[in-house]
Scaffold this motif. Structure first.
Motif, PDB file in Angstrom:
ATOM      1  N   UNK A 509       0.850  -1.194   0.000  1.00  0.00           N
ATOM      2  CA  UNK A 509       0.000   0.000   0.000  1.00  0.00           C
ATOM      3  C   UNK A 509       0.885   1.243   0.000  1.00  0.00           C
ATOM      4  N   UNK A 510       0.385   2.309  -0.603  1.00  0.00           N
ATOM      5  CA  UNK A 510       1.061   3.599  -0.567  1.00  0.00           C
ATOM      6  C   UNK A 510       0.296   4.509   0.386  1.00  0.00           C
ATOM      7  N   UNK A 511       0.933   4.877   1.494  1.00  0.00           N
ATOM      8  CA  UNK A 511       0.283   5.711   2.500  1.00  0.00           C
ATOM      9  C   UNK A 511       0.751   7.164   2.363  1.00  0.00           C
ATOM     10  N   UNK A 512      -0.209   8.075   2.487  1.00  0.00           N
ATOM     11  CA  UNK A 512       0.081   9.511   2.488  1.00  0.00           C
ATOM     12  C   UNK A 512      -0.527  10.096   3.761  1.00  0.00           C
ATOM     13  N   UNK A 513       0.183  11.045   4.363  1.00  0.00           N
ATOM     14  CA  UNK A 513      -0.343  11.683   5.567  1.00  0.00           C
ATOM     15  C   UNK A 513       0.373  13.008   5.793  1.00  0.00           C
ATOM     16  N   UNK A 514      -0.256  13.862   6.570  1.00  0.00           N
ATOM     17  CA  UNK A 514       0.335  15.166   6.867  1.00  0.00           C
ATOM     18  C   UNK A 514       1.550  14.984   7.765  1.00  0.00           C
ATOM     19  N   UNK A 515       2.526  15.861   7.581  1.00  0.00           N
ATOM     20  CA  UNK A 515       3.756  15.797   8.361  1.00  0.00           C
ATOM     21  C   UNK A 515       3.589  16.620   9.633  1.00  0.00           C
ATOM     22  N   UNK A 516       3.141  15.967  10.692  1.00  0.00           N
ATOM     23  CA  UNK A 516       2.876  16.657  11.948  1.00  0.00           C
ATOM     24  C   UNK A 516       3.266  15.730  13.092  1.00  0.00           C
ATOM     25  N   UNK A 517       3.707  16.294  14.186  1.00  0.00           N
ATOM     26  CA  UNK A 517       4.043  15.495  15.370  1.00  0.00           C
ATOM     27  C   UNK A 517       2.790  14.798  15.869  1.00  0.00           C
ATOM     28  N   UNK A 518       2.927  13.508  16.147  1.00  0.00           N
ATOM     29  CA  UNK A 518       1.765  12.750  16.600  1.00  0.00           C
ATOM     30  C   UNK A 518       1.923  12.280  18.037  1.00  0.00           C
TER      31      UNK A 518
END
Length: 589
Positions: A509-518
């Motif tokens: 799978x190709x995952x995309x997500x915002x670059x933010x501290x979690x």
């Protein structure tokens, strides 16, 4: 005599040959020759039985079965000769591979260059943009269109025109035409075109922010959206008969963005039931430096205001009038109790269209055909769609940045591959044509498709609902993929770092997500948002919300108000028949 002499000569030679053949040295030579023939035959037979044989980098292919002895020598020679040709082909292939690798390196350099150039276009500083272009060695005019980015300034200008009454008209300039076609010069001079445009506006065409027909949305969506806009935008806000409800957004620490929006949906229902214009006031999540000027601390930082500026000014004027409060011309959120706001009656001026909702939500493998709060689900979907009908230039910019970080390199690779020449050297960027300017202007920005959006809510949400592990979300994703095998892209939104870490083990799978501290651990959502700061803790959830509303598929948890609202936004955005897979039951089911 001559024949006789010849016979005598042949007889003499034969006798001499017989004598030589009977000698011991000659016999040894004959035996050696015969042994050599035998060994050669055995060697060829071995090759035939073993098939392909490699030695010293040369490849020998087996001789075909059924070959005659007379052809064996010939075929063996062909094998060796063919091997030499194969060796040459391998050398040529190696050179070709090296050439392709070199070309890929050059292509990667161009992709990086184009990605950097697009990044510069997203930079608000003109001087910094010029400096970067100079360092990159490109000019602004040589940069091709970025298919994943929107022209936010133009989009906001167009939407602003569509959010006002047309001159001397009851309705805004909503027509059956899409994009900027009503601005095409030929349309302005064509009498018939002007007639149909006037007819569209005077009869009230449907709201342009709705995609698809009622069959692709919740029942009556197009009509309801038009009617809400008309209710919220009276022609004369100073008319004594126009009443107002002015309300701040909820600001208690325990209220997330989803709860704030749900509360405002309830207040909009009250306003419609009491024939009041809803005016939203202080919005704490917009109280940061990213929201400039009058949009600071206002919903209008992110989305177009819920009513006109004339009605807002009139409402704020009436707030200072004691008589207006006594007459009930104006009310506030404090005028109503929490039950009226959160579980008050759904407006029924459109009948009960929620009774016609088709089952497109699946929980535990079964479609949900009916539940106790179908009216609330339908109404919140309509209310949130209206409140988020048009994005501001600021919100559009946030989405551009998010899409560029996620899809920018893929987009640059596609564009580089589409050119016949080598950008930027051999490629000329033509000026925009009429079809680009007036017809294709309404196309949405590019994203990998199909795209699955997945919101994984964990952490402190366990006190309100059953929390489900990431593996179960991926199980549902696998089910979608069995039906749509081309699906491989996932837009992942979550507050938990654990989920991001687990996603890396799903290599197909190709995952995309915002670059933010979690979040790591189980701290409260309020504490987590405080650690991010107000601007980041507001911006990235809104981006994720809007990305989820545009994705082809969605997996979430109906126990989460955020997922509940995303589902409503999709069901008024042409996504009803995409369905919704939930990992748990909402408290209303």
């Amino acid at each position: 005599m001559e024949p006789l002499n010849q016979k005598s000569l042949e007889r003499a030679v034969s006798q001499k040959a017989l004598q030589m053949g009977s000698s011991f040295p000659c016999q040894i030579c004959v035996v050696g020759f015969l042994c050599g023939v035998c060994l050669t035959s055995l060697f060829l037979a071995a090759l035939t039985s073993l098939g392909t044989f490699e030695y010293g980098g040369l490849s020998f292919s087996s001789i075909s079965e059924g070959s005659s002895a007379g052809n064996s020598s010939s075929e063996f020679i062909n094998v060796v000769t063919g091997t030499n040709c194969s060796s040459k082909r391998q050398i040529r292939t190696a050179k070709k591979v090296d050439s392709l690798r070199s070309e890929e390196m050059i292509s990667d350099e161009r992709v990086t260059l184009l990605y950097s150039a697009w990044s510069a276009l997203l930079n608000e500083s003109d001087s910094g943009e010029r400096d970067l272009f100079q360092r990159l060695g490109v000019s602004r005019s040589s940069i091709p269109n970025a298919p994943h980015l929107e022209n936010c300034k133009l989009k906001a200008q167009v939407n602003e025109r569509l959010d006002k009454h047309a001159e001397n008209e009851k309705y805004p300039p909503w027509t059956s035409w899409k994009g900027l076609l009503d601005r095409y010069p030929a349309a302005a001079t064509n009498e018939q075109s002007r007639y149909f445009r006037h007819q569209d506006i005077s009869e009230g065409a449907y709201a342009p922010w709705i995609t698809g027909s009622d069959e692709e949305n919740y029942p009556l969506t197009r009509k309801v959206q038009r009617d809400i806009w008309m209710h919220q935008h009276p022609l004369n806000c100073s008319d004594p008969s126009v009443k107002f409800l002015v309300a701040d957004w909820e600001r208690l620490p325990g209220f997330g963005i989803g709860a704030q929006i749900a509360g405002m949906c309830g207040l909009l229902a009250i306003a419609i039931n009491e024939n009041r214009v809803l005016v939203t006031n202080y919005y704490n999540r917009a109280d940061h430096d990213g929201c400039k000027g009058s949009s600071r601390s206002s919903w209008s930082c992110y989305f177009f205001p819920e009513t006109s500026i004339q009605c807002r000014n009139r409402a704020f004027e009436l707030m200072g009038s004691e008589e207006a409060w006594k007459k009930g011309t104006i009310t506030a959120k404090e005028s109503y109790n929490s039950k009226q706001i959160w579980v008050g009656p759904t407006p029924k001026i459109w009948g009960d269209p929620w009774s016609h909702l088709q089952p497109t939500t699946e929980i535990n493998g079964s479609l949900v055909a009916y539940h106790r709060k179908m009216d609330r689900r339908w109404w919140r979907a309509q209310a949130v769609r209206y409140l988020m009908r048009f994005q501001t230039e600021y919100t559009c910019g946030l989405l551009n940045v998010a899409r560029h970080a996620a899809f920018g390199r893929e987009s640059a690779h596609m564009v580089i591959r589409s050119f016949d020449g080598k950008w930027p050297k051999d490629v000329t960027i033509d000026p925009r044509s009429d079809i680009e300017e007036f017809v294709w202007s309404s196309h949405k920005p590019w994203m990998p498709q199909p795209l699955l959006s997945m919101h994984v809510r964990m952490g402190d949400k366990a006190c309100e609902m059953k929390v489900v592990e990431f593996e179960e979300y991926m199980g549902l994703a696998g089910r979608i993929r069995k039906r749509f095998p081309q699906l491989k892209s996932v837009w992942l939104s979550t507050e938990m770092q654990e989920v991001i870490d687990k996603s890396k083990s799903y290599r197909h799978w190709d995952f995309y997500y915002t670059n933010v501290t979690r979040q790591v651990g189980n701290s409260t959502m309020a504490a987590y948002e405080t650690s991010l700061g107000r601007e980041t803790s507001t911006n990235y959830p809104i981006v994720n919300f809007l990305m989820a509303s545009e994705a082809d598929f969605f997996i979430g948890a109906l126990g989460s108000t955020w997922c509940f609202l995303i589902d409503g936004m999709r069901n008024t955005g042409g996504k009803v028949m995409a369905g919704y897979l939930s990992v748990n039951k909402d408290r209303f089911w």
